[in-house]
Scaffold this motif. Structure first.
Motif, mmCIF file in Angstrom:
data_model
loop_
_atom_site.group_PDB
_atom_site.id
_atom_site.type_symbol
_atom_site.label_atom_id
_atom_site.label_comp_id
_atom_site.label_asym_id
_atom_site.label_seq_id
_atom_site.Cartn_x
_atom_site.Cartn_y
_atom_site.Cartn_z
ATOM 1 N N ALA A 34 -3.576 -4.195 -8.838
ATOM 2 C CA ALA A 34 -2.465 -4.852 -8.132
ATOM 3 C C ALA A 34 -1.689 -5.754 -9.087
ATOM 4 C CB ALA A 34 -3.000 -5.659 -6.953
ATOM 5 N N HIS A 35 -2.411 -6.453 -9.947
ATOM 6 C CA HIS A 35 -1.773 -7.337 -10.923
ATOM 7 C C HIS A 35 -0.932 -6.530 -11.925
ATOM 8 C CE1 HIS A 35 -1.212 -10.788 -13.526
ATOM 9 N NE2 HIS A 35 -1.682 -10.075 -14.546
ATOM 10 N N ALA A 36 -1.379 -5.316 -12.255
ATOM 11 C CA ALA A 36 -0.617 -4.476 -13.175
ATOM 12 C C ALA A 36 0.750 -4.118 -12.593
ATOM 13 C CB ALA A 36 -1.399 -3.196 -13.486
ATOM 14 N N VAL A 37 0.786 -3.868 -11.297
ATOM 15 C CA VAL A 37 2.032 -3.506 -10.628
ATOM 16 C C VAL A 37 2.864 -4.743 -10.306
ATOM 17 C CG1 VAL A 37 3.014 -2.388 -8.574
ATOM 18 C CG2 VAL A 37 0.975 -1.433 -9.668
ATOM 19 N N PHE A 38 2.179 -5.813 -9.913
ATOM 20 C CA PHE A 38 2.845 -7.065 -9.535
ATOM 21 C C PHE A 38 2.317 -8.210 -10.406
ATOM 22 C CE2 PHE A 38 2.525 -4.428 -5.677
ATOM 23 C CZ PHE A 38 3.869 -4.263 -5.387
ATOM 24 N N PRO A 39 2.833 -8.351 -11.624
ATOM 25 C CA PRO A 39 2.309 -9.361 -12.546
ATOM 26 C C PRO A 39 2.428 -10.800 -12.026
ATOM 27 C CG PRO A 39 3.851 -7.897 -13.668
ATOM 28 C CD PRO A 39 3.879 -7.551 -12.216
#
Length: 69
Positions: A34-39
């Protein structure tokens, strides 16, 4: 079972230990994906790299101690 005997574990203790690791790593991977898509989204501190590394070391220490019993 050979694996359980070698590690001085019962089926239930093995199930609990392995499941705890699987769930923790799965949740960590979900947060990182999720962090990769939404930093802009922060990873919860109990699932960040530092916390995960500490938990892996703790689990490894436990596994080593269990074999020595």
């Amino acid at each position: 079972m050979k694996h359980l005997d070698e590690n001085n574990e019962t089926y239930c203790s093995h199930l609990k230990f392995a499941s705890k690791i699987a769930v923790q790593l799965y949740l960590s991977s979900v947060f990182f994906a999720a962090h990769a898509v939404f930093p802009c989204w922060d990873i919860p501190s109990n699932f960040d790299l530092n916390a995960t590394c500490k938990k892996i070391q703790k689990w490894n220490d436990h596994a080593k101690q269990r074999k020595n019993k």
